[in-house]
Design a protein around this motif. Structure first.
Motif, PDB file in Angstrom:
ATOM      1  N   ARG A  53     -61.295 -18.380  24.235  1.00 46.32           N
ATOM      2  CA  ARG A  53     -60.936 -17.043  24.691  1.00 46.32           C
ATOM      3  C   ARG A  53     -59.948 -16.476  23.682  1.00 46.32           C
ATOM      4  NH1 ARG A  53     -64.745 -18.439  26.910  1.00 46.32           N
ATOM      5  NH2 ARG A  53     -65.200 -18.437  29.152  1.00 46.32           N
ATOM      6  N   THR A  55     -57.361 -13.254  22.729  1.00 46.04           N
ATOM      7  CA  THR A  55     -56.611 -12.072  23.145  1.00 46.04           C
ATOM      8  C   THR A  55     -56.068 -11.421  21.886  1.00 46.04           C
ATOM      9  OG1 THR A  55     -56.001 -13.071  25.255  1.00 46.04           O
ATOM     10  CG2 THR A  55     -54.656 -11.214  24.499  1.00 46.04           C
ATOM     11  N   PHE A 159     -48.552 -14.211  28.662  1.00 47.51           N
ATOM     12  CA  PHE A 159     -49.856 -13.584  28.451  1.00 47.51           C
ATOM     13  C   PHE A 159     -50.936 -14.075  29.418  1.00 47.51           C
ATOM     14  CE2 PHE A 159     -47.584 -12.681  24.599  1.00 47.51           C
ATOM     15  CZ  PHE A 159     -47.997 -11.402  24.278  1.00 47.51           C
TER      16      PHE A 159
END
Length: 197
Positions: A53, A55, A159
């Motif tokens: 993943r 970000t 986050f």
């Protein structure tokens, strides 16, 4: 020749590629990021799990928060890079198995109550994908600056407060700026690394 990839591509992706420590202010576009991901998605992962993943940190507010978690030697690099990626893995990557590994019905259920196994497989396979991410960034003509010098607990809390993702690295991305390179450090040679049995 023993490699199919031509010499210019080998140089771009490997021999001349370096970790940049300074960057120009030229932005990294959304189109570049999408083209990079379109290569990364082909990285090999066990059961085609694809736990990576990413970000992307673009807003000044998010950048400031991230810089606060970086080790002292990484703060200026992270503050000045045109784009920064927090890369990690989805702690519930197994939820996607019915979609990405459809020829093994019931595979997801094998991991439902196996958090430790999911962590090991998720972090390992996402790390493979991170290697591909670095190569794909280079293929876009950009420099990648992967770093492990940060407060992981702080980044995760700030986050990924819901615990859905766990950070594995922070990567600065952009075009190299002035004095971007440290002197190249020596590399181990074939005979120092490879054993044949």
């Amino acid at each position: 020749m023993s490699l199919v990839l031509d010499a210019a591509a080998q140089d771009l992706l490997f021999r001349e590629a370096r970790t940049a420590n300074t960057f120009t202010d030229e932005p990294v576009s959304e189109e570049q990021v999408q083209a990079i991901y379109d290569l990364v998605k082909y990285a090999p992962t066990a059961m085609n799990a694809q736990p990576l993943r990413i970000t992307f940190v673009r807003s000044p507010e998010a950048r400031e928060r991230l810089v606060g978690h970086m080790a002292e030697g990484n703060k200026a690099k992270t503050a000045s890079a045109p784009l920064v990626a927090i890369v990690g893995y989805d702690t519930d990557w197994h939820e996607e198995l019915p979609k990405v590994f459809p020829h093994a019905p019931g595979a997801k259920e094998n991991f439902d109550n196996a958090a430790e196994v999911r962590h090991g497989m998720g972090s390992f396979n996402a790390s493979l994908q991170i290697g591909y991410l670095i190569i794909a960034i280079r293929a876009a003509g950009l420099a990648a600056g992967p770093m492990a010098g940060y407060d992981a607990e702080g980044v995760n809390k700030d986050f990924f407060g819901d615990g859905a993702h766990k950070v594995l690295a922070v990567i600065n991305i952009g075009r190299p700026g002035p004095d971007a390179w440290f002197p190249r450090s020596p590399r181990l040679e074939y005979d120092e690394v490879v054993t044949t049995v």
